[in-house]
Design a protein around this motif. Structure first.
Motif, PDB file in Angstrom:
ATOM      1  N   LEU A 128       8.425   7.129   1.391  1.00  0.00           N
ATOM      2  CA  LEU A 128       7.302   6.198   1.532  1.00  0.00           C
ATOM      3  C   LEU A 128       7.557   4.916   0.742  1.00  0.00           C
ATOM      4  O   LEU A 128       7.277   3.816   1.214  1.00  0.00           O
ATOM      5  CB  LEU A 128       6.017   6.876   1.059  1.00  0.00           C
ATOM      6  N   ARG A 129       8.135   5.058  -0.439  1.00  0.00           N
ATOM      7  CA  ARG A 129       8.442   3.894  -1.272  1.00  0.00           C
ATOM      8  C   ARG A 129       9.498   3.006  -0.616  1.00  0.00           C
ATOM      9  O   ARG A 129       9.360   1.781  -0.588  1.00  0.00           O
ATOM     10  CB  ARG A 129       8.922   4.365  -2.637  1.00  0.00           C
TER      11      ARG A 129
ATOM     12  N   LEU B  25      -2.694   5.752   6.347  1.00  0.00           N
ATOM     13  CA  LEU B  25      -1.285   5.598   5.977  1.00  0.00           C
ATOM     14  C   LEU B  25      -0.653   6.929   5.589  1.00  0.00           C
ATOM     15  O   LEU B  25       0.461   7.250   5.986  1.00  0.00           O
ATOM     16  CB  LEU B  25      -1.149   4.620   4.817  1.00  0.00           C
TER      17      LEU B  25
ATOM     18  N   SER C 122      -2.204   8.566  -4.512  1.00  0.00           N
ATOM     19  CA  SER C 122      -2.276   9.408  -3.316  1.00  0.00           C
ATOM     20  C   SER C 122      -3.323  10.497  -3.490  1.00  0.00           C
ATOM     21  O   SER C 122      -3.938  10.924  -2.520  1.00  0.00           O
ATOM     22  CB  SER C 122      -0.904  10.016  -3.007  1.00  0.00           C
TER      23      SER C 122
ATOM     24  N   TRP D 273       2.226   9.697   7.634  1.00  0.00           N
ATOM     25  CA  TRP D 273       3.419  10.167   6.948  1.00  0.00           C
ATOM     26  C   TRP D 273       3.458  11.679   6.888  1.00  0.00           C
ATOM     27  O   TRP D 273       4.497  12.283   7.028  1.00  0.00           O
ATOM     28  CB  TRP D 273       3.477   9.580   5.538  1.00  0.00           C
TER      29      TRP D 273
ATOM     30  N   SER E 274       0.833  -1.209   0.000  1.00  0.00           N
ATOM     31  CA  SER E 274       0.000   0.000   0.000  1.00  0.00           C
ATOM     32  C   SER E 274       0.862   1.252   0.000  1.00  0.00           C
ATOM     33  O   SER E 274       0.547   2.227  -0.687  1.00  0.00           O
ATOM     34  CB  SER E 274      -0.913   0.019   1.226  1.00  0.00           C
ATOM     35  N   GLN E 275       1.947   1.228   0.746  1.00  0.00           N
ATOM     36  CA  GLN E 275       2.832   2.379   0.759  1.00  0.00           C
ATOM     37  C   GLN E 275       3.506   2.589  -0.590  1.00  0.00           C
ATOM     38  O   GLN E 275       3.654   3.728  -1.041  1.00  0.00           O
ATOM     39  CB  GLN E 275       3.889   2.234   1.851  1.00  0.00           C
TER      40      GLN E 275
ATOM     41  N   SER F 194       2.757   5.912  -2.928  1.00  0.00           N
ATOM     42  CA  SER F 194       3.851   6.824  -3.254  1.00  0.00           C
ATOM     43  C   SER F 194       3.692   7.394  -4.661  1.00  0.00           C
ATOM     44  O   SER F 194       4.331   8.373  -5.008  1.00  0.00           O
ATOM     45  CB  SER F 194       5.191   6.113  -3.124  1.00  0.00           C
TER      46      SER F 194
ATOM     47  N   CYS G 209      10.216   2.768   2.584  1.00  0.00           N
ATOM     48  CA  CYS G 209       9.640   2.101   3.766  1.00  0.00           C
ATOM     49  C   CYS G 209       8.715   0.956   3.358  1.00  0.00           C
ATOM     50  O   CYS G 209       8.642  -0.064   4.042  1.00  0.00           O
ATOM     51  CB  CYS G 209       8.900   3.110   4.635  1.00  0.00           C
ATOM     52  N   GLY G 210       8.025   1.108   2.239  1.00  0.00           N
ATOM     53  CA  GLY G 210       7.211   0.018   1.717  1.00  0.00           C
ATOM     54  C   GLY G 210       8.049  -1.171   1.311  1.00  0.00           C
ATOM     55  O   GLY G 210       7.709  -2.326   1.588  1.00  0.00           O
TER      56      GLY G 210
END
Length: 108
Positions: free
Chosen positions: A45-46, A98, A29, A102, A19-20, A24, A48-49
């Motif tokens: 975000l990418r 989510l 988004s 962030w 999902s992250q 991204s 961390c995904g």
């Protein structure tokens, strides 16, 4: 029972990580929130995904060994991505939490 719990945790990591990665991208988004991310925050975000996907992979490998853990992780990956497609298609606002987290952590 521990196997089921670890499988659920790996599935949750895979779903949230996917999902992250999807959120991204600016087109998704904007569907969840009415504004797009900045480039720096979407890159963060990418990454961390990807880290969460790797954690899910590591849990599957550590618990079941490489031969079955890899196949199990692929099954989790396909299932999670199918769920992400359904959520982004029909109920994209459910993933708002989510992006809200962030935005708060990046603005600090």
């Amino acid at each position: 029972m521990a196997d089921l719990l670890l499988l659920l945790v790996a599935g949750a990591f895979t779903f949230i990580g996917g999902s992250q990665i999807a959120l991204s991208q600016s087109q998704y988004s904007r569907r969840v929130k009415d504004e797009a991310f900045a480039m720096r925050s979407s890159t963060l975000l990418r990454w961390c995904g990807v880290a969460l996907l790797c954690l899910g992979f590591g849990i599957c490998i550590a618990r079941n060994g490489f031969s079955f853990g890899f196949i199990l992780w692929l099954l989790l990956l396909v299932s999670a991505f199918f769920a992400i497609v359904l959520v982004l298609s029909f109920y994209p606002k459910t993933l708002k939490w989510l992006l809200a987290e962030w935005r708060q952590s990046i603005s600090r």
